[in-house]
Design a protein around this motif. Structure first.
Motif, mmCIF file in Angstrom:
data_model
loop_
_atom_site.group_PDB
_atom_site.id
_atom_site.type_symbol
_atom_site.label_atom_id
_atom_site.label_comp_id
_atom_site.label_asym_id
_atom_site.label_seq_id
_atom_site.Cartn_x
_atom_site.Cartn_y
_atom_site.Cartn_z
ATOM 1 N N GLN A 107 0.922 4.007 -2.961
ATOM 2 C CA GLN A 107 0.460 5.479 -2.651
ATOM 3 C C GLN A 107 1.623 6.514 -3.183
ATOM 4 O OE1 GLN A 107 -1.173 6.508 1.062
ATOM 5 N NE2 GLN A 107 -2.305 4.586 1.401
ATOM 6 N N HIS B 10 -2.916 13.621 -1.239
ATOM 7 C CA HIS B 10 -3.288 13.798 0.453
ATOM 8 C C HIS B 10 -2.242 14.848 0.752
ATOM 9 C CE1 HIS B 10 -4.585 12.583 4.146
ATOM 10 N NE2 HIS B 10 -3.178 12.158 4.418
ATOM 11 N N TYR C 79 -6.129 2.592 1.345
ATOM 12 C CA TYR C 79 -7.341 3.083 0.438
ATOM 13 C C TYR C 79 -6.881 2.516 -1.055
ATOM 14 C CZ TYR C 79 -10.109 6.599 -2.091
ATOM 15 O OH TYR C 79 -11.112 7.159 -2.935
ATOM 16 N N ALA C 80 -5.787 2.406 -1.516
ATOM 17 C CA ALA C 80 -5.530 1.801 -2.857
ATOM 18 C C ALA C 80 -6.160 0.398 -2.981
ATOM 19 C CB ALA C 80 -4.222 2.014 -3.204
ATOM 20 N N MET D 179 -0.578 9.535 -4.967
ATOM 21 C CA MET D 179 -1.633 9.666 -3.688
ATOM 22 C C MET D 179 -1.106 10.465 -2.685
ATOM 23 S SD MET D 179 -3.995 6.695 -2.346
ATOM 24 C CE MET D 179 -4.541 6.301 -3.796
ATOM 25 N N MET D 180 0.123 10.290 -2.315
ATOM 26 C CA MET D 180 0.819 10.738 -1.167
ATOM 27 C C MET D 180 0.834 12.425 -1.451
ATOM 28 S SD MET D 180 3.667 8.319 0.480
ATOM 29 C CE MET D 180 3.275 6.912 1.172
ATOM 30 N N GLY E 105 1.439 9.954 3.732
ATOM 31 C CA GLY E 105 0.693 8.685 3.300
ATOM 32 C C GLY E 105 -0.715 8.732 3.867
ATOM 33 N N GLU F 294 0.793 -1.142 0.073
ATOM 34 C CA GLU F 294 0.073 -0.054 -0.008
ATOM 35 C C GLU F 294 0.894 1.231 -0.013
ATOM 36 O OE1 GLU F 294 -3.317 2.489 0.029
ATOM 37 O OE2 GLU F 294 -3.436 0.308 -0.105
ATOM 38 N N ARG G 205 3.583 5.525 7.690
ATOM 39 C CA ARG G 205 3.705 5.940 5.993
ATOM 40 C C ARG G 205 4.026 7.289 5.878
ATOM 41 N NH1 ARG G 205 -1.888 2.847 4.716
ATOM 42 N NH2 ARG G 205 -0.792 0.752 4.516
ATOM 43 N N ALA H 203 -5.489 3.052 -7.713
ATOM 44 C CA ALA H 203 -4.842 4.261 -7.333
ATOM 45 C C ALA H 203 -5.023 5.274 -8.245
ATOM 46 C CB ALA H 203 -3.599 4.247 -6.893
#
Length: 597
Positions: A86, A95, A109-110, A91-92, A104, A82, A514, A147
């Protein structure tokens, strides 16, 4: 058709056996949904990091196998869990926009999105076989594909030729009252926004300049609000905040703790209710061999924002003909900047490939026109405010007699389950359901992510529910009333945290969980299992470039990848190897979440 009543077969996967193997992060959400749909699922975990495998067989012709991996587009070394998924997909970065640095998500989520997409693939494959066309025997997806799908609007906007309408800079809700209560605010129009802040004696210039950033936070995942607004909230009690909301027409919701959610009854993320009466035989099978499972089916979509449009978009990717119902003059979000060839890049990410029809659903003539379209459709999907469909004579009871095989799908906010629920929007649902606590590790204050986690996952759950309804229709011959919700999506995402809370453990992930590590030119993210060892080397890594730092960790047997911090650079990222393409408007397109064979 009459009022819906539950009949004998209410699970589309009753008498279907599913054998599951793989890491819990990829399999557990899918297992819960498969069992809720009636499947007999047997679990055989197969290691913490490998791919997952789902083999489904039932009373219909043949079976179908689904494979879900961490990496299906990215190299295995860059998407081993994960955390690395991310990091590599951006994604990181998204977010972390409100915090000015990549962060993270402390929830998986992914993996959760990939699990829901896996169930969709299985349902679609079984539906294709039930329709008489043979259907695919295998479907594959990956957490990396999931993702990229969840980030598609952000990626498309970042790569559009135009700039954002508002600056993307750090900052955003939640706000904190003088007593320490952290809360989310929702106002869909500038009037309630301004009245709320005037009740709190905020400066007029801060009220005026704060609105655009607040309004666009759904699109940009950040909201650089004037500090004067945070000061105004912090100078008054929670009681005064609530009074201001009641007087202004805005809504507020205190951030709820996960521990409090344990006592609230959870439910399946959707309801499927076949209608009473004799079944209607399906038309003769016409699905060609090798065709996408939903080919030949028509979906009417009357959606706004993200939830319903994304659900319909997924059905379109599975082969359905999607007809989008828009108001006279067209969807105003078509022009939302940034644009590609005159069309909003974000709008295209959710709506490309759909046909559109402009209908005034507020008029008797428009309502009649929609009923005529529903008579020849397979699915009617909407996410209107509660009671709006019935007000216009377009509820399930009104459209059912027009088409007794219609799957009537409502993607709602709360599914009527929480009597004290606030407005059913993404950030309010995150606040009320404890997502704001689950998404951040223990050393960060609870705060809903400004990435639209629940709208997107709600769209995925909505498409899953429609596919389940279509498969159930094939088994019963009857139309099905389907309802999914943002609440159901939030409960799917927070299920592991709620289990920890129910067992008396800390529901939040540990401090620093993360959190990427600094390098000389950016950031790297170690895999969860390598994080402690990588953090011990942080002082050495910060003098190396990201690529060299990752290589150094891998030489020690640790898993890590470079954090993508510029979405504009993703098309040229060698890790994605041309996976991102362009549509006819020159807007960026992420890969389909599935591969069928």
């Amino acid at each position: 058709m009459g009022s819906p009543t539950v009949i004998g077969t209410t699970g589309p996967l009753e008498e279907v056996d599913v054998r599951v193997a793989g890491p819990a992060a990829l399999t557990a959400p899918a297992l819960a949904h498969l069992r809720a749909l009636g499947a007999r699922a047997a679990e055989a975990p197969d290691g913490p990091t490998g791919p997952a495998r789902f083999a489904a067989a039932g009373p219909g012709p043949g079976g179908i196998t689904a494979h879900t991996a961490w990496a299906d587009v990215l190299p295995d070394a860059d998407a081993s869990d994960e955390a690395t998924v991310q990091a590599a997909t951006g994604m990181m970065h998204v977010h972390g926009r409100r915090d000015a640095a990549p962060r993270g998500l402390a929830v998986d989520y992914a993996a959760t999105c990939a699990a829901v997409l896996t169930v969709q693939g299985l349902l679609a494959g079984l539906l294709g076989r039930a329709r008489g066309g043979g259907g695919p025997g295998e479907v594959a997806t990956g957490a990396d594909r999931a993702a990229l799908l969840t980030l598609s609007q952000y990626i498309a906007a970042a790569n559009a030729p135009e700039a954002e309408a508002v600056p993307t800079a750090p900052g955003g809700p939640p706000f904190t009252a003088s007593c320490g209560t952290r809360f989310e605010l929702e106002a869909l129009d500038p009037g309630p926004w301004a009245r709320f802040w005037r009740e709190l004696d905020a400066p007029e210039d801060a009220i005026r300049t704060g609105w655009p950033a607040f309004q666009f936070r759904y699109a940009t995942a950040c909201a650089p609000l004037p500090e004067a607004l945070h000061r105004a909230a912090g100078a008054v009690s929670w009681a005064r905040v609530r009074h201001a909301a009641a007087a202004s027409g805005a809504e507020v919701c205190a951030l709820h703790a996960l521990a409090g959610r344990v006592t609230e009854a959870a439910a399946a993320p959707w309801t499927l209710t076949p209608y009473a009466g004799a079944g209607v035989p399906p038309a003769a099978a016409s699905l060609p061999a090798g065709a996408l499972p939903l080919r030949g089916l028509t979906v009417l979509e009357a959606g706004r924002r993200i939830q319903a449009p994304l659900a319909a978009h997924l059905l379109g990717l599975l082969g359905a003909d999607v007809v989008r119902i828009e108001p006279p003059g067209g969807d105003p979000l078509r022009g939302m900047p940034p644009c590609a060839s005159g069309v909003s890049a974000r709008w295209l990410a959710l709506n490309r490939g759909k046909r559109s029809v402009q209908i005034d659903i507020k008029s008797p003539a428009g309502q009649g026109e929609l009923r005529e379209l529903a008579a020849g459709a397979d699915v009617f999907l909407h996410n209107w405010a509660p009671g709006k469909a019935e007000q216009f004579g377009l509820g399930a009871d009104a459209l059912g007699p027009v088409n007794p095989r219609l799957v009537y799908a409502y993607t709602s906010g709360w599914a009527g389950r929480l009597p004290d629920a606030p407005m059913g929007t993404d950030f309010m649902v995150q606040a009320r359901t404890g997502v704001g606590e689950a998404a951040r590790p223990a050393d960060e204050p609870p705060a809903p992510s400004l990435m639209t986690l629940i709208d997107v996952l709600g769209g995925l759950v909505g498409a899953e529910a429609v596919l389940a309804g279509l498969l159930l229709r094939e088994r019963t011959g009857r139309g099905v009333q389907v309802e999914s919700s943002l609440l159901g999506a939030a409960e799917t995402l927070t299920a592991p945290a709620l289990r920890r809370a129910a067992a008396g453990r800390d529901p939040r992930r540990r401090a620093g969980f993360r959190r990427p590590l600094r390098t000389a030119d950016g950031w790297l993210a170690p895999a969860d299992g390598s994080a402690d060892a990588a953090r011990a080397l942080a002082a050495r890594l910060c003098d190396l470039t990201s690529d060299r730092a990752v290589a150094a960790l891998r030489a020690r047997g640790l898993a890590a990848t470079v954090v993508s911090t510029d979405l504009r650079a993703l098309p040229a990222d060698p890790r994605l190897a041309g996976a991102l393409t362009h549509d006819a408007h020159a807007s960026l397109v992420v890969p389909s979440p599935w591969r069928f064979a």
